[in-house]
Design a protein around this motif. Structure first.
Motif, PDB file in Angstrom:
ATOM      1  N   ASP A  70       0.862  -1.179   0.000  1.00 33.28           N
ATOM      2  CA  ASP A  70       0.000   0.000   0.000  1.00 33.28           C
ATOM      3  C   ASP A  70       0.898   1.229   0.000  1.00 33.28           C
ATOM      4  OD1 ASP A  70      -1.662   2.202   0.777  1.00 33.28           O
ATOM      5  OD2 ASP A  70      -3.153   0.771   1.513  1.00 33.28           O
ATOM      6  N   ALA A  71       1.034   1.865  -1.144  1.00 33.19           N
ATOM      7  CA  ALA A  71       1.967   2.980  -1.289  1.00 33.19           C
ATOM      8  C   ALA A  71       1.568   4.180  -0.446  1.00 33.19           C
ATOM      9  CB  ALA A  71       2.071   3.383  -2.758  1.00 33.19           C
ATOM     10  N   SER A  72       0.279   4.359  -0.201  1.00 35.95           N
ATOM     11  CA  SER A  72      -0.154   5.514   0.581  1.00 35.95           C
ATOM     12  C   SER A  72       0.141   5.330   2.068  1.00 35.95           C
ATOM     13  CB  SER A  72      -1.647   5.761   0.374  1.00 35.95           C
ATOM     14  OG  SER A  72      -2.414   4.674   0.877  1.00 35.95           O
ATOM     15  N   LYS A  73       0.086   4.101   2.543  1.00 29.73           N
ATOM     16  CA  LYS A  73       0.355   3.822   3.964  1.00 29.73           C
ATOM     17  C   LYS A  73       1.807   3.414   4.212  1.00 29.73           C
ATOM     18  CE  LYS A  73      -4.388   2.216   4.827  1.00 29.73           C
ATOM     19  NZ  LYS A  73      -5.214   1.050   5.275  1.00 29.73           N
ATOM     20  N   LEU A  74       2.555   3.185   3.130  1.00 31.34           N
ATOM     21  CA  LEU A  74       3.952   2.745   3.232  1.00 31.34           C
ATOM     22  C   LEU A  74       4.073   1.483   4.083  1.00 31.34           C
ATOM     23  CD1 LEU A  74       5.779   6.195   3.644  1.00 31.34           C
ATOM     24  CD2 LEU A  74       5.571   4.801   1.574  1.00 31.34           C
ATOM     25  N   ALA A  75       3.287   0.472   3.735  1.00 31.94           N
ATOM     26  CA  ALA A  75       3.320  -0.792   4.471  1.00 31.94           C
ATOM     27  C   ALA A  75       2.805  -1.915   3.581  1.00 31.94           C
ATOM     28  CB  ALA A  75       2.481  -0.712   5.745  1.00 31.94           C
ATOM     29  N   PHE A  76       3.230  -3.136   3.905  1.00 27.85           N
ATOM     30  CA  PHE A  76       2.728  -4.340   3.259  1.00 27.85           C
ATOM     31  C   PHE A  76       1.644  -4.962   4.136  1.00 27.85           C
ATOM     32  CE2 PHE A  76       7.024  -4.022   1.482  1.00 27.85           C
ATOM     33  CZ  PHE A  76       6.821  -4.321   0.138  1.00 27.85           C
ATOM     34  N   TYR A  77       0.617  -5.511   3.481  1.00 24.62           N
ATOM     35  CA  TYR A  77      -0.466  -6.200   4.176  1.00 24.62           C
ATOM     36  C   TYR A  77      -0.786  -7.501   3.441  1.00 24.62           C
ATOM     37  CZ  TYR A  77      -1.102  -1.462   6.036  1.00 24.62           C
ATOM     38  OH  TYR A  77      -0.900  -0.226   6.611  1.00 24.62           O
ATOM     39  N   ASP A  78      -1.317  -8.479   4.161  1.00 29.26           N
ATOM     40  CA  ASP A  78      -1.741  -9.726   3.535  1.00 29.26           C
ATOM     41  C   ASP A  78      -2.849  -9.458   2.519  1.00 29.26           C
ATOM     42  OD1 ASP A  78      -0.039 -11.149   5.278  1.00 29.26           O
ATOM     43  OD2 ASP A  78      -1.614 -11.257   6.804  1.00 29.26           O
ATOM     44  N   PHE A  79      -2.935 -10.352   1.521  1.00 33.81           N
ATOM     45  CA  PHE A  79      -4.031 -10.282   0.556  1.00 33.81           C
ATOM     46  C   PHE A  79      -5.095 -11.290   0.955  1.00 33.81           C
ATOM     47  CE2 PHE A  79      -6.333 -11.273  -3.357  1.00 33.81           C
ATOM     48  CZ  PHE A  79      -6.639  -9.994  -3.811  1.00 33.81           C
ATOM     49  N   ASN A  80      -6.345 -10.831   0.996  1.00 32.64           N
ATOM     50  CA  ASN A  80      -7.472 -11.641   1.438  1.00 32.64           C
ATOM     51  C   ASN A  80      -8.236 -12.158   0.218  1.00 32.64           C
ATOM     52  OD1 ASN A  80     -10.045 -12.498   2.434  1.00 32.64           O
ATOM     53  ND2 ASN A  80      -9.685 -11.305   4.299  1.00 32.64           N
ATOM     54  N   VAL A  81      -8.190 -13.488   0.008  1.00 32.53           N
ATOM     55  CA  VAL A  81      -8.878 -14.078  -1.139  1.00 32.53           C
ATOM     56  C   VAL A  81     -10.392 -13.979  -0.971  1.00 32.53           C
ATOM     57  CG1 VAL A  81      -9.214 -16.215  -2.453  1.00 32.53           C
ATOM     58  CG2 VAL A  81      -6.942 -15.634  -1.572  1.00 32.53           C
ATOM     59  N   THR A  82     -10.872 -14.067   0.260  1.00 31.16           N
ATOM     60  CA  THR A  82     -12.311 -14.011   0.508  1.00 31.16           C
ATOM     61  C   THR A  82     -12.905 -12.679   0.043  1.00 31.16           C
ATOM     62  OG1 THR A  82     -12.048 -15.462   2.426  1.00 31.16           O
ATOM     63  CG2 THR A  82     -14.097 -14.221   2.275  1.00 31.16           C
ATOM     64  N   SER A  83     -12.244 -11.596   0.392  1.00 30.25           N
ATOM     65  CA  SER A  83     -12.748 -10.273   0.001  1.00 30.25           C
ATOM     66  C   SER A  83     -12.145  -9.783  -1.307  1.00 30.25           C
ATOM     67  CB  SER A  83     -12.438  -9.255   1.102  1.00 30.25           C
ATOM     68  OG  SER A  83     -11.027  -9.117   1.277  1.00 30.25           O
ATOM     69  N   ASN A  84     -11.156 -10.541  -1.830  1.00 34.21           N
ATOM     70  CA  ASN A  84     -10.443 -10.150  -3.051  1.00 34.21           C
ATOM     71  C   ASN A  84      -9.872  -8.744  -2.924  1.00 34.21           C
ATOM     72  OD1 ASN A  84      -9.459 -10.774  -5.657  1.00 34.21           O
ATOM     73  ND2 ASN A  84     -11.106  -9.610  -6.621  1.00 34.21           N
ATOM     74  N   ALA A  85      -9.236  -8.514  -1.775  1.00 33.73           N
ATOM     75  CA  ALA A  85      -8.679  -7.190  -1.512  1.00 33.73           C
ATOM     76  C   ALA A  85      -7.535  -7.307  -0.511  1.00 33.73           C
ATOM     77  CB  ALA A  85      -9.751  -6.250  -0.967  1.00 33.73           C
ATOM     78  N   ARG A  86      -6.741  -6.281  -0.463  1.00 29.55           N
ATOM     79  CA  ARG A  86      -5.653  -6.190   0.500  1.00 29.55           C
ATOM     80  C   ARG A  86      -6.233  -5.945   1.887  1.00 29.55           C
ATOM     81  NH1 ARG A  86      -3.476  -1.806  -1.597  1.00 29.55           N
ATOM     82  NH2 ARG A  86      -2.446  -3.029  -3.234  1.00 29.55           N
ATOM     83  N   ASN A  87      -5.751  -6.675   2.885  1.00 31.27           N
ATOM     84  CA  ASN A  87      -6.165  -6.418   4.257  1.00 31.27           C
ATOM     85  C   ASN A  87      -5.583  -5.097   4.741  1.00 31.27           C
ATOM     86  OD1 ASN A  87      -7.728  -8.668   4.638  1.00 31.27           O
ATOM     87  ND2 ASN A  87      -6.110  -9.904   5.556  1.00 31.27           N
ATOM     88  N   SER A  88      -6.064  -4.637   5.889  1.00 29.68           N
ATOM     89  CA  SER A  88      -5.520  -3.415   6.491  1.00 29.68           C
ATOM     90  C   SER A  88      -4.944  -3.693   7.871  1.00 29.68           C
ATOM     91  CB  SER A  88      -6.612  -2.340   6.589  1.00 29.68           C
ATOM     92  OG  SER A  88      -7.693  -2.796   7.391  1.00 29.68           O
ATOM     93  N   PHE A  89      -4.801  -4.977   8.224  1.00 39.27           N
ATOM     94  CA  PHE A  89      -4.315  -5.366   9.547  1.00 39.27           C
ATOM     95  C   PHE A  89      -2.789  -5.281   9.556  1.00 39.27           C
ATOM     96  CE2 PHE A  89      -3.079  -7.983  13.048  1.00 39.27           C
ATOM     97  CZ  PHE A  89      -4.135  -7.985  13.943  1.00 39.27           C
ATOM     98  N   PHE A  90      -2.239  -4.427  10.427  1.00 40.71           N
ATOM     99  CA  PHE A  90      -0.794  -4.197  10.472  1.00 40.71           C
ATOM    100  C   PHE A  90      -0.124  -5.226  11.368  1.00 40.71           C
ATOM    101  CE2 PHE A  90       3.095  -2.369  12.139  1.00 40.71           C
ATOM    102  CZ  PHE A  90       3.692  -1.817  11.015  1.00 40.71           C
TER     103      PHE A  90
END
Length: 761
Positions: free
Chosen positions: A449-469
């Motif tokens: 996530d370039a705006s948050k400057l962090a990596f997050y797991d990818f969630n297949v269920t929601s088909n989106a990047r998680n936001s859990f740090f």
């Protein structure tokens, strides 16, 4: 114990391959003989648990849920999910479910099953089962024996890098702990080939010496060994590293992968795949390229296992590009044998509302086993609905999560394997570099996530990047994946690591795995784990030097270091972060949650127990120095608080204080995990009590001593009680730097003699 003959292993491997390729208390003691310290054979005290049910011996057992399906990967009917294992666990004979499955039978499997079949399970009593386990089973751990480390060096060269006399002495003591944790298979205790042997056991016999983590973890473990090896290399125990790698290669040959640990109940799962990294580091230090003749083909087999059994195609919702990425996904529909009761209650606790269907129960067991494969068992990171305890675990969704840490490890493995091939096999090297390139692209596309400057797991269920740090965010840079946004400026590079700076200023300890402190799970706050401090330090070291020259930023007026963290990175407001309690009389109160007062450990140019600032120090070097010092602080202060002492350097605490930590008869614990809040205590929470020993803790400490030794400063350990004398709070400042090297050596030898009586099993 089952003798794992070649015939038996080949048969088992043939059974496992199609299964794994499918879709996805009181103790008595026995003591071995003791050799001299020079030969490195310790006094090994094997603690054998005595069954101690909480219910009266005359009580019948509670009603049981239906037995789970037979697990085709599991061997036998005693230690696999089934009637025997479930009934013994329902009786709650031992405080730790792992105790029972680590006990070899004292009779043949057929006789044990015959004895059990005599019970009427509707009327069997606690006393009946106590008699059963005492009559039909031996002591846990008897299949292993202490091993001599014949090349042990009590004074390895790295100690010369540690300039502080106390910390040098402490590192030398920890270096000696390898002699307490070295094991061999006890050949005299082997039972014969299953199922016709005279007894049955879960141990996977190994052919070479290995280092155990310690405590309940009395066998060799996969990912633990990576950090153990980091320490062994600094201790110059190269033959022990080689032996460890040979054991892993034997397992790859026998099973097609490296199991979670050295027990047959781990044969349905692996752990983070760090084998190639271990081989690479061993070769880099020793230049022993002869190991590659065996290691390279077997590394191919292991990585193929991960590709065939744990890899799935993900199409990016952001770019429409497709990537082959890995996940933890264990084929399991029953409680884990070593945690049977824990898993059983998670699935069947009647107080948790609507009962789960059988299909939901089996799916949950697969999630729990997959969590164990990740090494992070357990954490709110993988819960769909993070909650305290079992309700949160019931929402586990790790099988539908693409973890940033796992894929970073696999990127590193393919990259390093290509380097090991070099020019000797350019075709293979090219294939692995291409695979690594695909993984790298997937990590940057799906998880960055370039705006948050962090990596997050990818969630297949929601088909989106998680936001859990979580600290998993630092694995890509450790592996060499540095996003363009981080490379673009020093400000962004610091922003990526800003949470580390927050921890150093706001909390007393090292960096937690997550900032969630209400899940009750051991891989969440307030716990901090040694492997992740290593990952953080190596990630800091991986940054190009042109990004690290600026001094550490300071918060704006009226702000805390939270103000320096990129917006949204933690997904928590400042007031939602864990509270840092005061010590002493104010222990029931937390430090203010927000504003500059929250940075309770901030000092001029450094932090409390963060070492001393130096002229011209860049921000990354500052954070590295502080993390390294905090790690030493946590290890030494908790060791001291549990009875550790060094004559002439570190006085032993009085019994009145050691009684508070139940350590009157102890000589210091090296814990598996620490606390972000208190540097003189262990971590807490999870499904088992905190363990001492401890392999990866020792390995990371020795690695830090070797790489940061000149920056380490003796810490100030807090008093155990508010009214404590300076024997507690000032013990470490008592050190006089004018002590001679000879005095330090004598002090260390005395402490080592005392510590050989500490029970590590």
């Amino acid at each position: 114990m089952m003798r794992m003959t070649r015939k038996w292993v080949v048969a088992l491997a043939g059974l496992l391959q199609p299964i794994l390729a499918a879709p996805q208390a009181p103790t008595t003691t026995t003591t071995t003989t003791t050799g001299s310290f020079e030969t490195s054979v310790p006094t090994l005290t094997v603690s054998t648990s005595v069954p101690s049910p909480t219910a009266p011996l005359t009580a019948t057992l509670p009603s049981q849920a239906p037995l789970p399906p037979v697990q085709p990967w599991c061997i036998g009917q005693i230690f696999c999910p089934g009637a025997v294992l479930q009934t013994v666990n329902i009786a709650q004979l031992y405080s730790d479910p792992k105790t029972f499955v680590d006990k070899p039978t004292s009779k043949s499997a057929q006789q044990v099953l015959s004895d059990f079949s005599a019970f009427n399970l509707s009327t069997v009593t606690e006393g009946d089962l106590v008699n059963f386990v005492e009559t039909d089973f031996s002591g846990e751990g008897l299949e292993l024996e202490a091993a001599a480390l014949t090349n042990f060096n009590a004074n390895p060269a790295f100690l010369n890098n540690v300039t502080d006399p106390l910390l040098k002495a402490f590192a030398q003591i920890v270096n000696g702990y390898w002699t307490q944790l070295a094991r061999n298979t006890n050949q005299s205790a082997l039972c014969g080939e299953y199922p016709s042997g005279q007894c049955e056991s879960t141990l996977i016999p190994l052919n070479h010496t290995f280092i155990v983590p310690g405590g309940r973890f009395r066998e060799q473990y996969y990912w633990d060994s990576y950090w153990i090896i980091q320490g062994l290399l600094k201790s110059e125990l190269y033959s022990t590293v080689n032996a460890t790698l040979q054991n892993f290669m034997d397992e790859i040959e026998d099973f097609g992968f490296i199991p979670n640990g050295g027990r047959t109940y781990y044969l349905d799962r692996s752990q983070p795949p760090l084998f190639v990294n271990m081989v690479y580091d061993y070769v880099a230090v020793t230049n022993d390229t002869s190991i590659l003749q065996r290691a390279l083909p077997l590394a191919e087999i292991e990585l193929a296992w991960w590709a065939n059994n744990r890899t799935t195609e993900i199409t990016s919702p952001y770019t429409s590009q497709s990537y082959m990425l890995a996940r933890y996904s264990v084929n399991n529909t029953a409680p884990r044998p070593e945690s049977y009761l824990t898993d059983y209650l998670t699935a069947n606790d009647p107080t948790l509302g609507t009962p789960l269907t059988q299909q939901q129960v089996e799916a949950l067991y697969g999630e729990l086993a997959s969590a164990a494969e990740s090494g992070w068992d357990f954490t709110a990171r993988f819960e769909m609905v993070p909650q305290y305890g079992d309700p949160g675990l019931r929402t586990y969704n790790i099988k539908n999560t693409i973890p940033v840490c796992l894929n970073s490890i696999l990127y590193s493995a393919h990259t390093l394997l290509a380097d090991l091939y070099g020019e000797s096999n350019s075709t293979a090297a090219t294939v692995h570099r291409q695979t690594a390139t695909n993984i790298r692209a997937g990590i940057l596309d799906l998880m960055w996530d370039a705006s948050k400057l962090a990596f997050y797991d990818f969630n297949v269920t929601s088909n989106a990047r998680n936001s859990f740090f979580s600290v998993a965010t630092y694995y890509p840079v450790w592996a060499g994946i540095i996003p363009d946004e981080v490379l673009s400026s020093q400000s962004n590079a610091f922003g990526y690591f800003a949470a580390i700076n927050l921890v150093m200023n706001k909390y007393n300890g090292t960096v937690p795995t997550t900032f969630v402190d209400w899940s009750g799970q051991q891989w969440d706050a307030p716990n901090t784990w040694p492997p992740h401090q290593y990952i953080i330090l190596e990630a800091l070291n991986a940054l190009p030097s042109n990004l690290t020259t600026n001094t550490l930023p300071t918060p704006g007026s009226g702000q805390s270091t939270y103000d320096l963290v990129p917006s949204g990175q933690l997904s928590l407001t400042e007031s939602q972060l864990p509270g840092q309690p005061f010590r002493g009389a104010q222990a029931s109160q937390n430090v203010t949650a927000t504003g500059p007062g929250a940075d309770i450990n901030a000092l001029n140019g450094t932090v409390v127990n963060g070492g001393n600032s130096t002229s011209g120090e860049g921000w990354a070097a500052t954070l590295g120095r502080e993390v390294a010092n905090r790690y030493f602080t946590s290890a030494l202060c908790s060791w001291h608080a549990t009875g550790g002492s060094i004559p002439g350097l570190l006085p032993r605490l009085p019994d009145s204080e050691l009684n508070l930590t139940n350590s009157v008869n102890n000589t210091g614990n090296m814990y598996e995990k620490f606390s972000i809040l208190n540097v003189d205590s262990s971590g807490s929470g999870g499904e088992y009590t905190v363990q001492a020993g401890f392999g990866w803790t020792n390995g990371v400490l020795l690695w830090i001593a070797a790489n940061y030794g000149q920056l380490l400063v003796a810490p100030e350990c807090p008093a155990l009680v508010a009214s404590s004398s300076s024997a507690s709070s000032g013990a470490l400042s008592y050190l006089k730097s004018s002590l001679s090297p000879a005095t330090i050596v004598v002090a260390v030898l005395v402490s080592l003699v005392v510590s050989t009586h500490f029970t590590f099993v």
